[in-house]
Enzyme design. Structure first.
Site, PDB file in Angstrom:
ATOM      1  N   ASP A 157       0.782  -1.246   0.000  1.00 57.24           N
ATOM      2  CA  ASP A 157       0.000   0.000   0.000  1.00 57.24           C
ATOM      3  C   ASP A 157       0.814   1.297   0.000  1.00 57.24           C
ATOM      4  O   ASP A 157       0.435   2.269   0.686  1.00 57.24           O
ATOM      5  CB  ASP A 157      -0.939   0.012   1.215  1.00 57.24           C
ATOM      6  CG  ASP A 157      -1.924  -1.144   1.212  1.00 57.24           C
ATOM      7  OD1 ASP A 157      -1.899  -1.947   0.265  1.00 57.24           O
ATOM      8  OD2 ASP A 157      -2.709  -1.263   2.173  1.00 57.24           O
ATOM      9  N   LYS A 206      -6.652  -4.986  -2.945  1.00 58.32           N
ATOM     10  CA  LYS A 206      -7.254  -5.698  -1.815  1.00 58.32           C
ATOM     11  C   LYS A 206      -8.273  -4.790  -1.125  1.00 58.32           C
ATOM     12  O   LYS A 206      -7.979  -3.623  -0.856  1.00 58.32           O
ATOM     13  CB  LYS A 206      -6.169  -6.148  -0.826  1.00 58.32           C
ATOM     14  CG  LYS A 206      -5.330  -5.009  -0.267  1.00 58.32           C
ATOM     15  CD  LYS A 206      -4.251  -5.562   0.627  1.00 58.32           C
ATOM     16  CE  LYS A 206      -3.461  -4.510   1.355  1.00 58.32           C
ATOM     17  NZ  LYS A 206      -4.213  -3.582   2.179  1.00 58.32           N
ATOM     18  N   CYS A 238      -1.881  -2.582   7.785  1.00 58.32           N
ATOM     19  CA  CYS A 238      -1.889  -3.480   6.618  1.00 58.32           C
ATOM     20  C   CYS A 238      -0.650  -4.364   6.516  1.00 58.32           C
ATOM     21  O   CYS A 238      -0.747  -5.496   6.039  1.00 58.32           O
ATOM     22  CB  CYS A 238      -2.099  -2.680   5.352  1.00 58.32           C
ATOM     23  SG  CYS A 238      -3.783  -2.021   5.262  1.00 58.32           S
TER      24      CYS A 238
HETATM   25  C1  C5J Z   1      -2.931   0.482   5.649  1.00 56.01           C
HETATM   26  C2  C5J Z   1      -4.671   1.609   6.862  1.00 56.01           C
HETATM   27  N1  C5J Z   1      -2.462   0.309   4.427  1.00 56.01           N
HETATM   28  N2  C5J Z   1      -3.856   2.042   7.811  1.00 56.01           N
HETATM   29  N3  C5J Z   1      -4.199   0.940   5.777  1.00 56.01           N
HETATM   30  O1  C5J Z   1      -2.208   0.273   6.613  1.00 56.01           O
HETATM   31  O2  C5J Z   1      -5.850   1.819   6.923  1.00 56.01           O
END
Ligand code: C5J
Length: 222
Positions: free
Chosen positions: A27, A132, A165
């Site tokens: 991400d 995802k 994540c």
């Molecule tokens: C991720 C989030 N990518 N913190 N998402 O960690 O909502």
């Protein structure tokens, strides 16, 4: 097969074979690291996440040079939000909710400018890009099946955020039998104390979720 060993990994040496190992970058999207995206709508200081881009880029370049498999993930929802559970959208009091229009397009929606991976880490041909809908990379994706088909047994994790994540994905991978390592300086949190705690809790108890090492330690072995 050539086995590399990171002798100084935590909690003990980590061995991997490049041909059976993938680098998973979680991400690294504008929605999390740039102002105006999902992360900032939740009240976070996104500069904390921007600071890891050089280390992630260096690891990515080294891994590409060595010929290893690279996997990028994006937290992304369909434009009609059918894959976004209402509690995820409605929880809290963000300045904008998932699907609302922000300065980089609709928040956390696939195909919007803000949902792209940052240009410094943009995927190249042959690399996998996994969209995802959840925090974990294995939930509602075909990632496990694709890794199995590719003969991958070991996963190195980087990306954001450490305790959300990245940690969720590494726990999911661990439960599916992968030998996992998190790259300490290739991951970050909006909360530095959570970053530190997540690394500690995953590597405690003899590596209950896996190992950790710095990008320098990994790059030295490639
Ligand atoms: C991720 C989030 N990518 N913190 N998402 O960690 O909502």
């Amino acid at each position: 097969m050539t086995t590399a060993t990171i002798a100084t990994a935590t909690p003990y040496p980590y061995s991997f074979d490049l041909s059976r190992t993938a680098l998973v970058i979680i991400d690294m999207q504008r929605d999390f690291v740039e102002p105006g995206g999902f992360g900032e709508t939740l009240g976070n200081d996104v500069s904390l996440l921007q600071s890891i881009i050089p280390a992630v880029a260096a690891m990515l370049a080294g891994w590409r040079r060595a010929g290893g498999l690279v996997i990028h993930t994006r937290e992304a929802h369909a434009p009609d939000l059918h894959d976004c559970p209402p509690p995820k959208r409605l929880r809290g009091a963000p300045s904008l909710r998932i699907g609302d229009k922000g300065p980089m397009g609709r928040i956390l929606i696939a195909g919007e400018p803000g949902n792209d991976i940052v240009p410094e880490l943009a995927p190249i041909e042959g690399e996998w890009v996994i969209d995802k809908p959840g925090k974990g990379a294995f939930y509602a994706t075909r990632l496990h099946e694709r890794l199995q088909a590719a003969g991958i047994t070991h996963l190195l994790f980087m990306g954001v955020t450490t305790e959300v994540c990245v940690q969720t994905s590494m726990r999911e991978a661990n439960d599916r039998g992968y030998e996992c390592l998190i790259v300490e300086d290739g991951t970050a949190s909006y909360f530095p104390e959570f970053h530190k705690a997540a690394l500690a809790m995953m590597t405690a108890q003899g590596g209950i979720v896996g190992w950790s090492a710095t990008s320098g330690m990994v790059l030295k072995e490639l």
